[in-house]
Design a protein around this motif. Structure first.
Motif, short mmCIF file in Angstrom:
data_model
loop_
_atom_site.label_atom_id
_atom_site.label_comp_id
_atom_site.label_asym_id
_atom_site.label_seq_id
_atom_site.Cartn_x
_atom_site.Cartn_y
_atom_site.Cartn_z
N ALA A 90 16.10 40.46 43.87
CA ALA A 90 16.59 39.83 42.67
C ALA A 90 17.90 40.64 42.22
N PRO A 91 18.72 40.21 41.38
CA PRO A 91 19.96 41.04 40.92
C PRO A 91 19.77 42.35 40.82
N LEU A 92 20.64 43.23 40.92
CA LEU A 92 20.83 44.50 40.89
C LEU A 92 20.37 44.93 39.46
N PHE A 93 19.65 45.90 39.07
CA PHE A 93 19.16 46.35 37.82
C PHE A 93 18.07 45.86 37.21
N ARG A 110 15.53 44.07 32.67
CA ARG A 110 16.85 44.69 33.45
C ARG A 110 17.12 46.10 32.53
N ARG A 111 17.84 46.91 33.18
CA ARG A 111 18.33 48.02 32.80
C ARG A 111 19.85 47.95 32.41
N VAL A 144 25.29 40.19 40.90
CA VAL A 144 24.73 39.32 42.18
C VAL A 144 25.86 39.50 43.17
N SER A 145 25.51 39.51 44.19
CA SER A 145 26.54 39.52 45.50
C SER A 145 26.94 38.03 45.91
N ARG A 155 27.26 44.48 44.28
CA ARG A 155 26.52 43.98 43.08
C ARG A 155 26.73 44.90 41.96
N GLN A 156 27.42 46.03 42.12
CA GLN A 156 27.27 46.82 40.94
C GLN A 156 28.47 46.40 39.87
#
Length: 434
Positions: free
Chosen positions: A249-252, A262-263, A280-281, A420-421
């Motif tokens: 999944a997407p980061l966070f 999500r955070r 997302v990458s 992704r960050q």
């Protein structure tokens, strides 16, 4: 007001705006959070703070004014190419109070310099370029520091009002961009950076592009359909990467029963389906596009969708025209700490009807980061030239974390396809005129 006076006022305003944001980002947490490294991908916040001051000193007080170095012994500590982010916490960095004092002293001298500098005579001073470059540099590091705040664990430190609620977008899902040449890049935007130059004609075949960025809700459909478990959709390197790092999944994001959470800046919340997907990458964006039977737009396609005005066959500075961004055009400048719902900002749409091309989320394109024909590095090759090549993919448009001074229709960002960050999303395209 003369052009020089107008440019001087713009330089002053953008420098002050950037410093106010830097101050917010470095004063909302205690010193231990400033000196800690919250991710090996990022510098300690205190490094960014002193680096901002050091770059300002080097380019404005030394290069423009010809003055002697204030703190020559710290130059190497804040050289981004000499020390990768992962090792910066081990360096003898200026402590927070000293870093603030240094940056403030530099800024005081720069504001005096700004009043007396002639905006002509050299490429650095022409139209106030060096001052604009430094304002952009500081805002780029402000975005980097905001990313660090998102990665930081702990209670919420930043707040901002949410974007205005937007009615559910019911317009067409895609827009046809006609084929033909258009002018890409710029030769006359005074503060444009080297990789945006020079303007040149580019031929683009007809294509369709999403009217809005891909939303969280649409991306959840990809996940629910097993998108992360089906090798068909992934570039080989991307498939290997998500397998190696167990990415689903997407980061966070994380799953809680039947819903995704999500955070976001220290707060855990339900993933809002109407917002553009973030974190997302390039590999994830590319896989989604393939799953949807589409593809990522090329950089030239993205820019044509954003800048081409078929009336008069001209390229505008922004999708809505040549005027600087206002609040009704785009979500920029950390005014909010999240994207606006897809379909927002109708006054910011392009002549062809494409929305949210500026602000909200950086958008991955299919293109490698390469120089334009006739590119010349200025004022230093380490800004762009050393990054040209297939290792980096281009992102366009800016995010809610980008200030208007560092965002325009020609502005180019780039990063590794695994990243992704960053505040990255995407929209998709397809070829053809029917």
């Amino acid at each position: 007001m003369t052009d020089t006076e107008s440019l001087r006022k713009r330089a002053l305003t953008t420098l002050i705006t950037a410093r106010e944001r830097t101050t917010l980002l470095t004063s909302c947490v205690e010193d231990p959070d400033l000196t800690a490294q919250h991710s090996p991908l990022m510098s300690p916040l205190v490094w960014d703070l002193a680096h901002i001051g050091n770059q300002e000193e080097q380019w404005l007080l030394r290069a423009v004014a010809g003055r002697e170095a204030m703190r020559p012994e710290i130059d190497s500590l804040y050289d981004a190419f000499e020390h990768p982010r992962s090792e910066r916490p081990t360096l003898p960095l200026l402590p927070p109070a000293e870093a603030r004092q240094y940056a403030a002293e530099v800024r005081g001298r720069v504001l005096d310099l700004l009043e007396s500098t002639a905006f002509h005579g050299s490429r650095l001073t022409e139209a106030g370029f060096a001052f604009g470059m430094i304002a952009q540099h500081e805002q780029q590091h402000d975005e980097t520091m905001l990313i660090t705040h998102q990665l930081r664990r702990g209670p919420q430190a930043l707040t901002a009002p949410d974007p205005e609620p937007a009615p559910l977008f019911t317009g067409p899902s895609e827009v046809l961009v006609p084929g033909g040449p258009f002018t890409m890049g710029t030769s006359d935007e005074p503060w444009a950076l080297d990789n945006e130059r020079p303007a040149h004609r580019r031929e683009v075949a007809p294509f369709f592009i999403d009217t809005t960025p891909v939303s969280n809700g649409a991306y959840q459909a990809f996940i629910a359909d097993g998108g992360y478990d089906d090798e068909r959709w992934w570039a080989p390197a991307g498939w290997a990467h998500i397998r190696q790092h167990s990415i689903h999944a997407p980061l966070f994001w994380h799953r809680d029963g039947k819903q995704w959470l999500r955070r976001r800046f220290g707060v855990t919340e339900v993933v809002p389906p109407e917002e553009p997907v973030l974190h997302v990458s390039w590999y994830e964006a590319d896989a989604y596009a393939r799953w949807a039977g589409r593809r990522l737009p090329t950089e030239a396609e993205w820019e044509k969708a954003a800048r081409h005005d078929p009336v008069g066959d001209r390229s505008t500075r922004y999708p809505w025209g040549d005027a600087d961004p206002e609040a009704e055009h785009a979500n920029l400048g950390q005014r909010h700490l999240r994207p606006a719902p897809v379909g927002s900002y109708p006054e910011g749409e392009s002549p062809l009807g494409v929305r949210q091309l500026i602000g909200d989320a950086w958008e991955w394109t299919a293109s490698d980061f390469l120089p334009y024909p006739g590119f010349r590095a200025f004022p230093y090759k380490e800004y762009s030239e050393v990054f040209f090549g297939p290792e980096y993919k281009v992102l366009r448009g800016g995010s809610f974390a980008v200030d208007a001074v560092a965002c325009r229709g020609t502005f180019r960002n780039w990063d590794y396809p695994i990243r992704r960050q960053i505040f990255s999303g995407f929209r998709t395209a397809r070829s053809g005129a029917v």
